[in-house]
Structures are given as structure tokens and as C-alpha cells.
Write a protein that holds these residues in place. Structure first.
Motif, PDB file in Angstrom:
ATOM      1  N   GLU A  20      51.890  45.494  35.436  1.00  0.00           N
ATOM      2  CA  GLU A  20      53.021  45.633  34.517  1.00  0.00           C
ATOM      3  C   GLU A  20      52.992  44.567  33.427  1.00  0.00           C
ATOM      4  O   GLU A  20      53.612  44.712  32.378  1.00  0.00           O
ATOM      5  CB  GLU A  20      54.357  45.577  35.287  1.00  0.00           C
ATOM      6  N   MET A  21      52.260  43.476  33.669  1.00  0.00           N
ATOM      7  CA  MET A  21      52.140  42.404  32.680  1.00  0.00           C
ATOM      8  C   MET A  21      50.979  42.645  31.713  1.00  0.00           C
ATOM      9  O   MET A  21      50.785  41.898  30.769  1.00  0.00           O
ATOM     10  CB  MET A  21      51.913  41.057  33.377  1.00  0.00           C
ATOM     11  N   ALA A  22      50.206  43.704  31.955  1.00  0.00           N
ATOM     12  CA  ALA A  22      48.980  43.947  31.194  1.00  0.00           C
ATOM     13  C   ALA A  22      49.183  44.938  30.053  1.00  0.00           C
ATOM     14  O   ALA A  22      48.262  45.661  29.688  1.00  0.00           O
ATOM     15  CB  ALA A  22      47.875  44.416  32.130  1.00  0.00           C
ATOM     16  N   THR A  23      50.360  44.956  29.474  1.00  0.00           N
ATOM     17  CA  THR A  23      50.620  45.908  28.401  1.00  0.00           C
ATOM     18  C   THR A  23      49.955  45.512  27.085  1.00  0.00           C
ATOM     19  O   THR A  23      49.647  46.368  26.270  1.00  0.00           O
ATOM     20  CB  THR A  23      52.136  46.084  28.165  1.00  0.00           C
ATOM     21  N   ARG A  24      49.733  44.222  26.877  1.00  0.00           N
ATOM     22  CA  ARG A  24      49.103  43.737  25.638  1.00  0.00           C
ATOM     23  C   ARG A  24      47.900  42.875  26.018  1.00  0.00           C
ATOM     24  O   ARG A  24      47.924  41.653  25.875  1.00  0.00           O
ATOM     25  CB  ARG A  24      50.092  42.912  24.814  1.00  0.00           C
ATOM     26  N   VAL A  25      46.833  43.538  26.503  1.00  0.00           N
ATOM     27  CA  VAL A  25      45.647  42.819  26.972  1.00  0.00           C
ATOM     28  C   VAL A  25      44.396  43.472  26.406  1.00  0.00           C
ATOM     29  O   VAL A  25      44.299  44.693  26.329  1.00  0.00           O
ATOM     30  CB  VAL A  25      45.561  42.840  28.522  1.00  0.00           C
ATOM     31  N   ARG A  26      43.448  42.625  26.010  1.00  0.00           N
ATOM     32  CA  ARG A  26      42.099  43.090  25.664  1.00  0.00           C
ATOM     33  C   ARG A  26      41.160  42.393  26.633  1.00  0.00           C
ATOM     34  O   ARG A  26      41.031  41.170  26.608  1.00  0.00           O
ATOM     35  CB  ARG A  26      41.716  42.760  24.223  1.00  0.00           C
ATOM     36  N   TRP A  27      40.557  43.169  27.518  1.00  0.00           N
ATOM     37  CA  TRP A  27      39.653  42.580  28.509  1.00  0.00           C
ATOM     38  C   TRP A  27      38.358  42.176  27.835  1.00  0.00           C
ATOM     39  O   TRP A  27      37.797  42.954  27.052  1.00  0.00           O
ATOM     40  CB  TRP A  27      39.404  43.571  29.635  1.00  0.00           C
ATOM     41  N   PRO A  28      37.874  40.959  28.111  1.00  0.00           N
ATOM     42  CA  PRO A  28      36.613  40.511  27.478  1.00  0.00           C
ATOM     43  C   PRO A  28      35.410  41.242  28.044  1.00  0.00           C
ATOM     44  O   PRO A  28      35.449  41.837  29.078  1.00  0.00           O
ATOM     45  CB  PRO A  28      36.567  39.021  27.805  1.00  0.00           C
ATOM     46  N   LEU A  48      53.484  29.982  35.810  1.00  0.00           N
ATOM     47  CA  LEU A  48      52.902  29.632  34.523  1.00  0.00           C
ATOM     48  C   LEU A  48      52.259  30.855  33.872  1.00  0.00           C
ATOM     49  O   LEU A  48      52.464  31.107  32.682  1.00  0.00           O
ATOM     50  CB  LEU A  48      51.871  28.514  34.722  1.00  0.00           C
ATOM     51  N   ALA A  49      51.514  31.626  34.646  1.00  0.00           N
ATOM     52  CA  ALA A  49      50.862  32.825  34.111  1.00  0.00           C
ATOM     53  C   ALA A  49      51.888  33.832  33.612  1.00  0.00           C
ATOM     54  O   ALA A  49      51.750  34.387  32.512  1.00  0.00           O
ATOM     55  CB  ALA A  49      49.974  33.454  35.176  1.00  0.00           C
ATOM     56  N   GLU A  50      52.924  34.070  34.396  1.00  0.00           N
ATOM     57  CA  GLU A  50      53.958  35.022  33.988  1.00  0.00           C
ATOM     58  C   GLU A  50      54.623  34.576  32.685  1.00  0.00           C
ATOM     59  O   GLU A  50      54.817  35.368  31.760  1.00  0.00           O
ATOM     60  CB  GLU A  50      55.008  35.183  35.082  1.00  0.00           C
ATOM     61  N   TYR A  51      54.940  33.297  32.598  1.00  0.00           N
ATOM     62  CA  TYR A  51      55.573  32.759  31.387  1.00  0.00           C
ATOM     63  C   TYR A  51      54.658  32.919  30.178  1.00  0.00           C
ATOM     64  O   TYR A  51      55.076  33.387  29.113  1.00  0.00           O
ATOM     65  CB  TYR A  51      55.932  31.297  31.606  1.00  0.00           C
ATOM     66  N   ALA A  52      53.404  32.516  30.331  1.00  0.00           N
ATOM     67  CA  ALA A  52      52.459  32.562  29.211  1.00  0.00           C
ATOM     68  C   ALA A  52      52.229  33.993  28.736  1.00  0.00           C
ATOM     69  O   ALA A  52      52.265  34.265  27.530  1.00  0.00           O
ATOM     70  CB  ALA A  52      51.139  31.913  29.634  1.00  0.00           C
ATOM     71  N   LEU A  53      52.012  34.905  29.666  1.00  0.00           N
ATOM     72  CA  LEU A  53      51.754  36.292  29.283  1.00  0.00           C
ATOM     73  C   LEU A  53      52.993  36.938  28.661  1.00  0.00           C
ATOM     74  O   LEU A  53      52.885  37.711  27.709  1.00  0.00           O
ATOM     75  CB  LEU A  53      51.273  37.087  30.497  1.00  0.00           C
ATOM     76  N   LEU A  73      46.685  39.322  36.193  1.00  0.00           N
ATOM     77  CA  LEU A  73      46.893  40.603  35.519  1.00  0.00           C
ATOM     78  C   LEU A  73      46.500  41.777  36.403  1.00  0.00           C
ATOM     79  O   LEU A  73      47.154  42.820  36.376  1.00  0.00           O
ATOM     80  CB  LEU A  73      46.120  40.637  34.201  1.00  0.00           C
ATOM     81  N   ARG A  74      45.458  41.606  37.187  1.00  0.00           N
ATOM     82  CA  ARG A  74      45.055  42.687  38.098  1.00  0.00           C
ATOM     83  C   ARG A  74      46.092  42.901  39.201  1.00  0.00           C
ATOM     84  O   ARG A  74      46.320  44.034  39.628  1.00  0.00           O
ATOM     85  CB  ARG A  74      43.686  42.388  38.684  1.00  0.00           C
ATOM     86  N   LEU A  75      46.717  41.823  39.659  1.00  0.00           N
ATOM     87  CA  LEU A  75      47.753  41.929  40.691  1.00  0.00           C
ATOM     88  C   LEU A  75      49.096  42.391  40.126  1.00  0.00           C
ATOM     89  O   LEU A  75      49.951  42.895  40.862  1.00  0.00           O
ATOM     90  CB  LEU A  75      47.945  40.582  41.392  1.00  0.00           C
ATOM     91  N   HIS A  76      49.299  42.180  38.829  1.00  0.00           N
ATOM     92  CA  HIS A  76      50.567  42.519  38.177  1.00  0.00           C
ATOM     93  C   HIS A  76      50.286  43.375  36.932  1.00  0.00           C
ATOM     94  O   HIS A  76      50.450  42.905  35.802  1.00  0.00           O
ATOM     95  CB  HIS A  76      51.320  41.243  37.785  1.00  0.00           C
TER      96      HIS A  76
END
Length: 96
Positions: free
Chosen positions: A88-96, A57-62, A83-86
Motif C-alpha cells: 500500500e506504500m508502493a503507489t509512487r515507486v520506480r524499482w531500480p 522511519l521508512a513509513e515516514y520517509a515514503l 515496500l514489499r511487505l507494505h
């Protein structure tokens, strides 16, 4: 072991969903605002825990958020951990 599942974005309820055999197995709730999608909470129903569905679900949503050229904001502990474990999925992330 779950072999057949489907993933959807439910804009009416502001959540990404994973279904097993036509039954809602879990969801990741979000709040979309402009170019950001803030993930609030992810939950998998007890009878489906331990099947790896939350990760799917996380992979799909991201991937969907990135595909829309939007930025994910991971308030949800599960999404943040994913995101911390993957990274490569964190290319479009803004950490709160």
C-alpha cells in the motif's frame, strides 16, 4: 521499549532521521533528483535496534515522498523490503 520519538527530513544532509529523547537513533539517506528520491541506505544505531524504529522511519520517509508527489527509488535493501511487505506504500515507486 521506545515510547517517545520524533521524525524529521533533514534536507541539508539528504536524510530522513528518527530521534529518541533528542538523540539521533537512525537515518535513511537519499539522493533527490527532479521528481525522484533515491533511497541509498537506512541505518539504526545499535543501542536502538529491535525497537521497530526502522519501520517507523521508512513509513515516514515514503509518506513524505508521496506527499510531495515524487517517486521513491528503493536502492536501499531495507526500504525495498519494507515496500514489499507494505504494498500500500508502493503507489509512487520506480524499482531500480
Amino acid at each position: 521499549m521506545v515510547e517517545s520519538f520524533s521524525l524529521t527530513r533533514n534536507d541539508a544532509q539528504s536524510r530522513y532521521e528518527i530521534h529518541v529523547d533528542g538523540r539521533l537513533a537512525g537515518a535513511s539517506v537519499y539522493h533527490a533528483s527532479g521528481r525522484e528520491v533515491a533511497f541509498q541506505h537506512t541505518d539504526i544505531r545499535a543501542e536502538f535496534e529491535g525497537e521497530g524504529l526502522a519501520a517507523k522511519l521508512a513509513e515516514y520517509a515514503l509518506s513524505d515522498v508521496a506527499g510531495q508527489d515524487k517517486t521513491a527509488v528503493p536502492h536501499c535493501p531495507y526500504i525495498a523490503g519494507y515496500l514489499r511487505l507494505h504494498p500500500e506504500m508502493a503507489t509512487r515507486v520506480r524499482w531500480p
